[in-house]
Design a protein around this motif. Structure first.
Motif, PDB file in Angstrom:
ATOM      1  N   ILE A  90       0.839  -1.209   0.000  1.00 37.45           N
ATOM      2  CA  ILE A  90       0.000   0.000   0.000  1.00 37.45           C
ATOM      3  C   ILE A  90       0.874   1.260   0.000  1.00 37.45           C
ATOM      4  O   ILE A  90       0.670   2.179  -0.802  1.00 37.45           O
ATOM      5  CB  ILE A  90      -0.966   0.009   1.205  1.00 37.45           C
ATOM      6  N   GLY A  91       1.853   1.307   0.874  1.00 41.42           N
ATOM      7  CA  GLY A  91       2.740   2.471   0.953  1.00 41.42           C
ATOM      8  C   GLY A  91       3.513   2.692  -0.332  1.00 41.42           C
ATOM      9  O   GLY A  91       3.626   3.825  -0.822  1.00 41.42           O
ATOM     10  N   ALA A  92       4.055   1.612  -0.899  1.00 42.54           N
ATOM     11  CA  ALA A  92       4.815   1.723  -2.146  1.00 42.54           C
ATOM     12  C   ALA A  92       3.904   2.183  -3.287  1.00 42.54           C
ATOM     13  O   ALA A  92       4.318   2.992  -4.125  1.00 42.54           O
ATOM     14  CB  ALA A  92       5.474   0.389  -2.480  1.00 42.54           C
ATOM     15  N   SER A  93       2.682   1.695  -3.306  1.00 48.37           N
ATOM     16  CA  SER A  93       1.736   2.103  -4.354  1.00 48.37           C
ATOM     17  C   SER A  93       1.443   3.598  -4.275  1.00 48.37           C
ATOM     18  O   SER A  93       1.443   4.300  -5.295  1.00 48.37           O
ATOM     19  CB  SER A  93       0.437   1.319  -4.232  1.00 48.37           C
ATOM     20  N   LEU A  94       1.206   4.082  -3.084  1.00 44.51           N
ATOM     21  CA  LEU A  94       0.939   5.513  -2.914  1.00 44.51           C
ATOM     22  C   LEU A  94       2.153   6.360  -3.317  1.00 44.51           C
ATOM     23  O   LEU A  94       2.003   7.403  -3.965  1.00 44.51           O
ATOM     24  CB  LEU A  94       0.543   5.811  -1.473  1.00 44.51           C
ATOM     25  N   ALA A  95       3.342   5.901  -2.935  1.00 41.14           N
ATOM     26  CA  ALA A  95       4.561   6.629  -3.295  1.00 41.14           C
ATOM     27  C   ALA A  95       4.746   6.663  -4.810  1.00 41.14           C
ATOM     28  O   ALA A  95       5.114   7.699  -5.377  1.00 41.14           O
ATOM     29  CB  ALA A  95       5.776   5.997  -2.623  1.00 41.14           C
ATOM     30  N   MET A  96       4.491   5.551  -5.478  1.00 43.91           N
ATOM     31  CA  MET A  96       4.653   5.514  -6.931  1.00 43.91           C
ATOM     32  C   MET A  96       3.611   6.373  -7.638  1.00 43.91           C
ATOM     33  O   MET A  96       3.914   7.001  -8.647  1.00 43.91           O
ATOM     34  CB  MET A  96       4.583   4.072  -7.440  1.00 43.91           C
ATOM     35  N   ILE A  97       2.408   6.399  -7.112  1.00 38.01           N
ATOM     36  CA  ILE A  97       1.383   7.278  -7.690  1.00 38.01           C
ATOM     37  C   ILE A  97       1.859   8.729  -7.593  1.00 38.01           C
ATOM     38  O   ILE A  97       1.788   9.482  -8.563  1.00 38.01           O
ATOM     39  CB  ILE A  97       0.017   7.079  -7.000  1.00 38.01           C
ATOM     40  N   GLY A  98       2.376   9.114  -6.450  1.00 38.41           N
ATOM     41  CA  GLY A  98       2.895  10.471  -6.279  1.00 38.41           C
ATOM     42  C   GLY A  98       4.051  10.770  -7.211  1.00 38.41           C
ATOM     43  O   GLY A  98       4.100  11.832  -7.853  1.00 38.41           O
ATOM     44  N   ALA A  99       4.990   9.845  -7.314  1.00 35.63           N
ATOM     45  CA  ALA A  99       6.146  10.036  -8.200  1.00 35.63           C
ATOM     46  C   ALA A  99       5.696  10.145  -9.654  1.00 35.63           C
ATOM     47  O   ALA A  99       6.192  10.990 -10.409  1.00 35.63           O
ATOM     48  CB  ALA A  99       7.131   8.884  -8.030  1.00 35.63           C
ATOM     49  N   PHE A 100       4.743   9.316 -10.043  1.00 40.62           N
ATOM     50  CA  PHE A 100       4.223   9.339 -11.412  1.00 40.62           C
ATOM     51  C   PHE A 100       3.545  10.666 -11.716  1.00 40.62           C
ATOM     52  O   PHE A 100       3.747  11.247 -12.785  1.00 40.62           O
ATOM     53  CB  PHE A 100       3.257   8.167 -11.612  1.00 40.62           C
ATOM     54  N   ILE A 101       2.759  11.167 -10.787  1.00 43.46           N
ATOM     55  CA  ILE A 101       2.079  12.457 -10.974  1.00 43.46           C
ATOM     56  C   ILE A 101       3.108  13.576 -11.152  1.00 43.46           C
ATOM     57  O   ILE A 101       2.978  14.425 -12.036  1.00 43.46           O
ATOM     58  CB  ILE A 101       1.131  12.753  -9.795  1.00 43.46           C
ATOM     59  N   ILE A 102       4.136  13.577 -10.332  1.00 39.34           N
ATOM     60  CA  ILE A 102       5.177  14.600 -10.445  1.00 39.34           C
ATOM     61  C   ILE A 102       5.857  14.514 -11.810  1.00 39.34           C
ATOM     62  O   ILE A 102       6.055  15.525 -12.494  1.00 39.34           O
ATOM     63  CB  ILE A 102       6.211  14.472  -9.310  1.00 39.34           C
ATOM     64  N   PHE A 103       6.209  13.297 -12.228  1.00 43.65           N
ATOM     65  CA  PHE A 103       6.921  13.122 -13.501  1.00 43.65           C
ATOM     66  C   PHE A 103       6.048  13.517 -14.689  1.00 43.65           C
ATOM     67  O   PHE A 103       6.447  14.341 -15.506  1.00 43.65           O
ATOM     68  CB  PHE A 103       7.390  11.670 -13.653  1.00 43.65           C
ATOM     69  N   ILE A 104       4.860  12.943 -14.772  1.00 44.31           N
ATOM     70  CA  ILE A 104       3.981  13.205 -15.924  1.00 44.31           C
ATOM     71  C   ILE A 104       3.495  14.647 -15.929  1.00 44.31           C
ATOM     72  O   ILE A 104       3.459  15.286 -16.980  1.00 44.31           O
ATOM     73  CB  ILE A 104       2.782  12.223 -15.915  1.00 44.31           C
ATOM     74  N   GLY A 105       3.141  15.163 -14.779  1.00 44.12           N
ATOM     75  CA  GLY A 105       2.669  16.549 -14.701  1.00 44.12           C
ATOM     76  C   GLY A 105       3.695  17.540 -15.187  1.00 44.12           C
ATOM     77  O   GLY A 105       3.352  18.535 -15.835  1.00 44.12           O
ATOM     78  N   ASN A 106       4.945  17.284 -14.917  1.00 43.00           N
ATOM     79  CA  ASN A 106       5.993  18.212 -15.344  1.00 43.00           C
ATOM     80  C   ASN A 106       6.435  17.988 -16.787  1.00 43.00           C
ATOM     81  O   ASN A 106       7.020  18.865 -17.381  1.00 43.00           O
ATOM     82  CB  ASN A 106       7.174  18.131 -14.383  1.00 43.00           C
ATOM     83  N   LYS A 107       6.145  16.821 -17.338  1.00 37.27           N
ATOM     84  CA  LYS A 107       6.431  16.592 -18.754  1.00 37.27           C
ATOM     85  C   LYS A 107       5.385  17.281 -19.622  1.00 37.27           C
ATOM     86  O   LYS A 107       5.633  17.626 -20.754  1.00 37.27           O
ATOM     87  CB  LYS A 107       6.461  15.083 -19.074  1.00 37.27           C
TER      88      LYS A 107
END
Length: 109
Positions: A90-107
């Motif tokens: 659960i924790g890793a999933s939430l962290a990856m969702i956050g990382a993905f949002i940061i990456f895609i949002g800035n691209k």
């Protein structure tokens, strides 16, 4: 993105290995040569992280945080032979969702 993802995981390997080398020496009483390997690995980690194709260092570190969590759990299973639990997932999933949002949002900008 695939190239960056591979670089992120390579950086995570070097960081985790470097820190684990210190763990082996200080916690498990292994030979001091582990310190040397740890320092070399941490230098490689810092170098590899500079190769990510993202403009700002702070943003790279934020994205990397999610990757690091996943890589740490993979290390837990493959190297330390310990299984992860539902809280890890659960924790890793939430962290990856956050990382993905940061990456895609800035691209998108």
């Amino acid at each position: 993105m695939i190239g960056n993802l591979g670089i992120f995981f390579l950086a995570a390997f070097f960081e985790i290995f470097g820190c684990f080398a210190f763990w082996l020496y200080f916690r498990l009483g292994k030979t001091p040569w582990w310190i040397v390997l740890g320092v070399i690995s941490l230098i490689l980690f810092a170098y590899v992280l500079t190769k990510i194709d993202v403009e700002n260092a702070g943003r790279i570190y934020a994205i990397y945080g999610g990757i690091y969590i996943i890589a740490s759990l993979i290390w837990l299973v493959l190297v330390e032979r310990e299984s992860f639990n539902r809280w890890d997932i659960i924790g890793a999933s939430l962290a990856m969702i956050g990382a993905f949002i940061i990456f895609i949002g800035n691209k998108a900008n």
